[in-house]
Design a protein around this motif. Structure first.
Motif, PDB file in Angstrom:
ATOM      1  N   UNK A   4       0.823  -1.204   0.000  1.00  0.00           N
ATOM      2  CA  UNK A   4       0.000   0.000   0.000  1.00  0.00           C
ATOM      3  C   UNK A   4       0.857   1.255   0.000  1.00  0.00           C
ATOM      4  N   UNK A   5       2.080   1.145   0.493  1.00  0.00           N
ATOM      5  CA  UNK A   5       2.985   2.295   0.549  1.00  0.00           C
ATOM      6  C   UNK A   5       3.991   2.329  -0.598  1.00  0.00           C
ATOM      7  N   UNK A   6       3.827   1.429  -1.574  1.00  0.00           N
ATOM      8  CA  UNK A   6       4.744   1.416  -2.723  1.00  0.00           C
ATOM      9  C   UNK A   6       4.623   2.746  -3.467  1.00  0.00           C
ATOM     10  N   UNK A   7       5.762   3.356  -3.776  1.00  0.00           N
ATOM     11  CA  UNK A   7       5.760   4.647  -4.466  1.00  0.00           C
ATOM     12  C   UNK A   7       5.460   4.471  -5.952  1.00  0.00           C
ATOM     13  N   UNK A   8       4.688   5.393  -6.514  1.00  0.00           N
ATOM     14  CA  UNK A   8       4.507   5.364  -7.982  1.00  0.00           C
ATOM     15  C   UNK A   8       5.862   5.591  -8.654  1.00  0.00           C
ATOM     16  N   UNK A   9       6.027   5.076  -9.855  1.00  0.00           N
ATOM     17  CA  UNK A   9       7.287   5.331 -10.556  1.00  0.00           C
ATOM     18  C   UNK A   9       7.258   6.745 -11.119  1.00  0.00           C
ATOM     19  N   UNK A  10       8.446   7.305 -11.336  1.00  0.00           N
ATOM     20  CA  UNK A  10       8.507   8.655 -11.892  1.00  0.00           C
ATOM     21  C   UNK A  10       8.499   8.592 -13.424  1.00  0.00           C
ATOM     22  N   UNK A  11       8.450   9.754 -14.055  1.00  0.00           N
ATOM     23  CA  UNK A  11       8.349   9.816 -15.522  1.00  0.00           C
ATOM     24  C   UNK A  11       9.516   9.133 -16.220  1.00  0.00           C
ATOM     25  N   UNK A  53       1.387   4.833 -13.395  1.00  0.00           N
ATOM     26  CA  UNK A  53       2.582   4.981 -12.557  1.00  0.00           C
ATOM     27  C   UNK A  53       2.398   4.304 -11.205  1.00  0.00           C
ATOM     28  N   UNK A  54       1.195   4.405 -10.643  1.00  0.00           N
ATOM     29  CA  UNK A  54       0.920   3.738  -9.361  1.00  0.00           C
ATOM     30  C   UNK A  54       0.941   2.219  -9.534  1.00  0.00           C
ATOM     31  N   UNK A  55       0.310   1.725 -10.613  1.00  0.00           N
ATOM     32  CA  UNK A  55       0.295   0.290 -10.879  1.00  0.00           C
ATOM     33  C   UNK A  55       1.709  -0.242 -11.060  1.00  0.00           C
ATOM     34  N   UNK A  56       2.494   0.427 -11.890  1.00  0.00           N
ATOM     35  CA  UNK A  56       3.857  -0.047 -12.140  1.00  0.00           C
ATOM     36  C   UNK A  56       4.723   0.048 -10.896  1.00  0.00           C
ATOM     37  N   UNK A  57       4.487   1.062 -10.058  1.00  0.00           N
ATOM     38  CA  UNK A  57       5.206   1.152  -8.784  1.00  0.00           C
ATOM     39  C   UNK A  57       4.929  -0.062  -7.913  1.00  0.00           C
ATOM     40  N   UNK A  62       6.429  -5.632  -6.101  1.00  0.00           N
ATOM     41  CA  UNK A  62       6.176  -7.067  -6.066  1.00  0.00           C
ATOM     42  C   UNK A  62       7.311  -7.879  -6.669  1.00  0.00           C
ATOM     43  N   UNK A  63       8.030  -7.302  -7.607  1.00  0.00           N
ATOM     44  CA  UNK A  63       9.085  -8.059  -8.277  1.00  0.00           C
ATOM     45  C   UNK A  63      10.457  -7.841  -7.670  1.00  0.00           C
ATOM     46  N   UNK A  64      10.519  -7.105  -6.561  1.00  0.00           N
ATOM     47  CA  UNK A  64      11.800  -6.892  -5.885  1.00  0.00           C
ATOM     48  C   UNK A  64      12.039  -7.997  -4.865  1.00  0.00           C
TER      49      UNK A  64
END
Length: 100
Positions: A4-11, A53-57, A62-64
């Protein structure tokens, strides 16, 4: 950190992931500046860049691989991670879960 606290990825991360995921559409080695083209395509294709960006974050979270505090093993929410010579390789096992 929980999902829930995963950061969205940046541009920049979004740009790099799209170019890597769609090599047939975008040539990462192109001398042309394709930044705007990539981000415009993503907005057309996925509609909401912020949601993407939120989904990919979350997907990156999950893949780390993480090290289990109990076993010391590196685990992955989609399976066990085997680390050799600094490279992480995942052995798929969808039933394997990491408590968050």
């Amino acid at each position: 950190m929980s999902i829930q606290n995963a950061k969205p990825i940046d541009d920049l991360e979004l740009y790099e992931l799209i170019v890597a995921a769609y090599p047939e559409k975008f040539d990462a080695n192109s001398e042309d500046d394709i930044w705007d083209e990539v981000l415009e395509w993503a907005e057309e294709e996925f509609c909401d860049i912020d949601a993407l960006s939120r989904l990919l974050g979350r997907l990156l979270y999950l893949t780390s691989p993480m090290q289990s505090a109990i076993s010391g093993e590196y685990v992955h929410c989609l399976g066990k991670v085997d680390i050799k010579d600094g490279q992480a390789n995942m052995v798929a096992a969808v039933s394997r879960r990491i408590a968050g």
